[in-house]
Design a protein around this motif. Structure first.
Motif, PDB file in Angstrom:
ATOM      1  N   ALA A   1      29.970  30.140  40.488  1.00  0.00           N
ATOM      2  CA  ALA A   1      28.595  30.626  40.374  1.00  0.00           C
ATOM      3  C   ALA A   1      28.491  32.133  40.539  1.00  0.00           C
ATOM      4  CB  ALA A   1      27.718  29.950  41.437  1.00  0.00           C
ATOM      5  N   PHE A   2      29.622  32.813  40.827  1.00  0.00           N
ATOM      6  CA  PHE A   2      29.558  34.203  41.252  1.00  0.00           C
ATOM      7  C   PHE A   2      30.058  35.171  40.187  1.00  0.00           C
ATOM      8  CE2 PHE A   2      29.757  31.392  44.860  1.00  0.00           C
ATOM      9  CZ  PHE A   2      28.740  31.873  45.679  1.00  0.00           C
ATOM     10  N   GLY A   3      29.917  34.794  38.922  1.00  0.00           N
ATOM     11  CA  GLY A   3      30.367  35.656  37.845  1.00  0.00           C
ATOM     12  C   GLY A   3      29.604  36.963  37.770  1.00  0.00           C
ATOM     13  N   TYR A   4      28.279  36.902  37.910  1.00  0.00           N
ATOM     14  CA  TYR A   4      27.479  38.132  37.869  1.00  0.00           C
ATOM     15  C   TYR A   4      27.819  39.040  39.053  1.00  0.00           C
ATOM     16  CZ  TYR A   4      24.504  35.848  34.362  1.00  0.00           C
ATOM     17  OH  TYR A   4      24.039  35.221  33.235  1.00  0.00           O
ATOM     18  N   LEU A   5      27.954  38.452  40.226  1.00  0.00           N
ATOM     19  CA  LEU A   5      28.294  39.226  41.419  1.00  0.00           C
ATOM     20  C   LEU A   5      29.663  39.873  41.250  1.00  0.00           C
ATOM     21  CD1 LEU A   5      27.710  38.202  45.091  1.00  0.00           C
ATOM     22  CD2 LEU A   5      29.951  39.020  44.388  1.00  0.00           C
ATOM     23  N   ALA A   6      30.633  39.118  40.739  1.00  0.00           N
ATOM     24  CA  ALA A   6      31.988  39.649  40.551  1.00  0.00           C
ATOM     25  C   ALA A   6      31.982  40.828  39.588  1.00  0.00           C
ATOM     26  CB  ALA A   6      32.917  38.543  40.049  1.00  0.00           C
ATOM     27  N   GLU A   7      31.283  40.697  38.479  1.00  0.00           N
ATOM     28  CA  GLU A   7      31.233  41.791  37.512  1.00  0.00           C
ATOM     29  C   GLU A   7      30.531  43.018  38.080  1.00  0.00           C
ATOM     30  OE1 GLU A   7      29.844  40.825  33.655  1.00  0.00           O
ATOM     31  OE2 GLU A   7      31.220  39.138  33.398  1.00  0.00           O
ATOM     32  N   ARG A   8      29.496  42.799  38.847  1.00  0.00           N
ATOM     33  CA  ARG A   8      28.726  43.916  39.401  1.00  0.00           C
ATOM     34  C   ARG A   8      29.587  44.771  40.321  1.00  0.00           C
ATOM     35  NH1 ARG A   8      24.806  46.437  37.561  1.00  0.00           N
ATOM     36  NH2 ARG A   8      23.830  44.422  37.048  1.00  0.00           N
ATOM     37  N   TYR A   9      30.470  44.120  41.117  1.00  0.00           N
ATOM     38  CA  TYR A   9      31.196  44.856  42.144  1.00  0.00           C
ATOM     39  C   TYR A   9      32.700  44.939  41.874  1.00  0.00           C
ATOM     40  CZ  TYR A   9      26.655  44.159  44.173  1.00  0.00           C
ATOM     41  OH  TYR A   9      25.298  44.141  44.359  1.00  0.00           O
ATOM     42  N   GLY A  10      33.095  44.676  40.630  1.00  0.00           N
ATOM     43  CA  GLY A  10      34.483  44.864  40.239  1.00  0.00           C
ATOM     44  C   GLY A  10      35.450  43.882  40.871  1.00  0.00           C
ATOM     45  N   LEU A  11      34.989  42.667  41.121  1.00  0.00           N
ATOM     46  CA  LEU A  11      35.837  41.630  41.690  1.00  0.00           C
ATOM     47  C   LEU A  11      36.258  40.654  40.597  1.00  0.00           C
ATOM     48  CD1 LEU A  11      33.736  40.816  44.892  1.00  0.00           C
ATOM     49  CD2 LEU A  11      35.536  42.549  44.615  1.00  0.00           C
ATOM     50  N   GLU A  12      37.179  39.768  40.937  1.00  0.00           N
ATOM     51  CA  GLU A  12      37.569  38.697  40.014  1.00  0.00           C
ATOM     52  C   GLU A  12      37.337  37.355  40.683  1.00  0.00           C
ATOM     53  OE1 GLU A  12      41.295  36.852  37.422  1.00  0.00           O
ATOM     54  OE2 GLU A  12      41.517  38.791  38.435  1.00  0.00           O
ATOM     55  N   GLN A  13      36.424  36.583  40.117  1.00  0.00           N
ATOM     56  CA  GLN A  13      36.169  35.225  40.571  1.00  0.00           C
ATOM     57  C   GLN A  13      37.129  34.270  39.887  1.00  0.00           C
ATOM     58  OE1 GLN A  13      32.211  32.567  40.584  1.00  0.00           O
ATOM     59  NE2 GLN A  13      32.988  32.976  38.538  1.00  0.00           N
ATOM     60  N   GLN A  14      37.770  33.423  40.666  1.00  0.00           N
ATOM     61  CA  GLN A  14      38.576  32.343  40.120  1.00  0.00           C
ATOM     62  C   GLN A  14      37.960  31.026  40.572  1.00  0.00           C
ATOM     63  OE1 GLN A  14      41.186  32.211  38.079  1.00  0.00           O
ATOM     64  NE2 GLN A  14      41.684  34.396  37.895  1.00  0.00           N
ATOM     65  N   GLY A  15      37.288  30.331  39.661  1.00  0.00           N
ATOM     66  CA  GLY A  15      36.639  29.075  39.996  1.00  0.00           C
ATOM     67  C   GLY A  15      37.610  27.908  39.897  1.00  0.00           C
ATOM     68  N   ILE A  16      37.573  27.034  40.893  1.00  0.00           N
ATOM     69  CA  ILE A  16      38.439  25.856  40.841  1.00  0.00           C
ATOM     70  C   ILE A  16      38.049  24.993  39.657  1.00  0.00           C
ATOM     71  CG2 ILE A  16      39.103  23.739  42.048  1.00  0.00           C
ATOM     72  CD1 ILE A  16      38.782  25.226  44.661  1.00  0.00           C
ATOM     73  N   ALA A  17      36.753  24.794  39.478  1.00  0.00           N
ATOM     74  CA  ALA A  17      36.269  24.064  38.300  1.00  0.00           C
ATOM     75  C   ALA A  17      35.440  25.029  37.479  1.00  0.00           C
ATOM     76  CB  ALA A  17      35.477  22.831  38.726  1.00  0.00           C
ATOM     77  N   GLY A  18      34.231  24.622  37.108  1.00  0.00           N
ATOM     78  CA  GLY A  18      33.404  25.482  36.276  1.00  0.00           C
ATOM     79  C   GLY A  18      32.083  25.795  36.933  1.00  0.00           C
ATOM     80  N   LEU A  19      31.059  26.021  36.111  1.00  0.00           N
ATOM     81  CA  LEU A  19      29.730  26.315  36.614  1.00  0.00           C
ATOM     82  C   LEU A  19      29.086  25.104  37.255  1.00  0.00           C
ATOM     83  CD1 LEU A  19      28.402  28.461  33.628  1.00  0.00           C
ATOM     84  CD2 LEU A  19      29.294  29.274  35.801  1.00  0.00           C
TER      85      LEU A  19
END
Length: 326
Positions: free
Chosen positions: A221-239
């Motif tokens: 769920a944290f794709g927008y947050l990751a992009e905003r602050y230069g992080l990489e989200q790795q989701g175990i499953a999906g949205l």
């Protein structure tokens, strides 16, 4: 509930909702002329917590907010009752986010309330998969679940900047719905946007220098947050918070954890932590909560949106090995 079962049940709910609306239309009209309750407040219906927070913060004392999704209920699984459908038809203003709750979308489409606002139209939605963030916008790990969203990630409220854009749009729409209190709505909007701007600064500063930029979470769920602050989200499953990861995805995450020095697997308050604990146990990682803020309960690490987002920042700083003062 997996996504296939959810979509099947959604079809049944949509049919029942449609029947309820037809039945109610015979005995009730649309919203009153001003959409006001007995106390003279604008009757507002919000679909789930992020919409409720906006409505209450911006509407203030001039609105009476009803939320369709009760605390502790996973929003994507919401089943509407006839009473809730009736509330929709009587509302003076409806605030929702299309694609999150198909049963709600169907009912709202048929309710015919003049001042109905889809928060997704107030900012730009983007596509995110299970791996998201940084500068490469990696969407290559599956379809991300949530087939009802198409390619768009609905979790836009987790980016304070985009949430502030939505807040401005909500303020303008409330001014149109209730012109008598337009000045108050504008003032409240400015106050909320200022708080969200401060929150954005705290995230940007707090996550500027870290040992790793990668975090693993059960709910992507944290794709927008990751992009905003230069992080990489790795989701175990999906949205979809309840979808199951494939064995190949688990092996991939084990490799990512070693290569990127990941310390923590995050889970959320409204879904099972079983998968997170299994992966963490297999890889020697810690577990912690990263809250997607789809609802507030007594287990939430904060009383409202700002409080939970601060708790999320603290958890991310710890997991990523943030340097410097907060």
């Amino acid at each position: 509930m997996n996504i296939r079962r959810r979509l099947m049940s959604t079809g049944a709910v949509a049919g029942a909702t449609a029947l309820s609306l037809v039945t109610l239309s015979a005995c009730t009209g649309t919203s009153g002329a001003a959409g006001k309750n007995g106390d003279g407040k604008l009757d507002v219906v919000a679909s789930f917590y992020p919409m409720q927070y906006l409505a209450e913060q911006i509407g203030g004392e001039h609105v009476a907010v009803t939320m369709l999704t009760k605390p502790g209920v996973e929003p994507h699984d919401l089943d509407l009752r006839p009473r809730q459908v009736s509330e929709l038809r009587q509302a003076g203003y409806i605030l929702y986010l299309k694609g999150v709750q198909p049963a709600v979308d169907d009912a709202i489409a048929q309710a015919g309330v003049e001042h109905t606002v889809d928060a997704g139209t107030l900012t730009e939605l983007e596509a995110h998969g299970t791996a998201t963030g940084g500068e490469d916008h990696d969407h290559g790990h599956g379809d991300g679940g949530h087939g009802e969203h198409g390619d768009q990630d609905p979790h836009v409220w987790l980016d304070p900047v985009k949430y502030a854009e939505i807040a401005r749009g909500v303020g303008k729409s409330l001014e149109k719905a209730d012109p008598a209190h337009a000045t108050a709505y504008a003032k409240n909007t400015d106050a909320l946007v200022a708080k969200l701007n401060t929150l954005n600064t705290r995230f940007a500063d707090g996550l500027k220098n870290t040992d790793t930029r990668t975090f693993i979470t059960t709910h992507a769920a944290f794709g927008y947050l990751a992009e905003r602050y230069g992080l990489e989200q790795q989701g175990i499953a999906g949205l979809d918070p309840e979808s199951e990861p494939s064995p190949a995805r688990i092996r991939e995450l084990q490799t990512v954890a070693k290569q990127d020095k990941v310390t923590t697997v995050f889970f959320e308050t409204l879904a099972s932590d079983r998968t997170a604990k299994t992966l963490a146990g297999d890889t020697g990682l810690r577990t912690d909560v990263l809250d997607p803020l789809e609802g507030i309960t007594d287990r939430s690490k904060g009383r409202d949106y700002l409080g939970v987002m601060e708790a999320n920042l603290t958890a991310l700083r710890k997991a990523l090995g943030a340097q410097g003062q907060q």
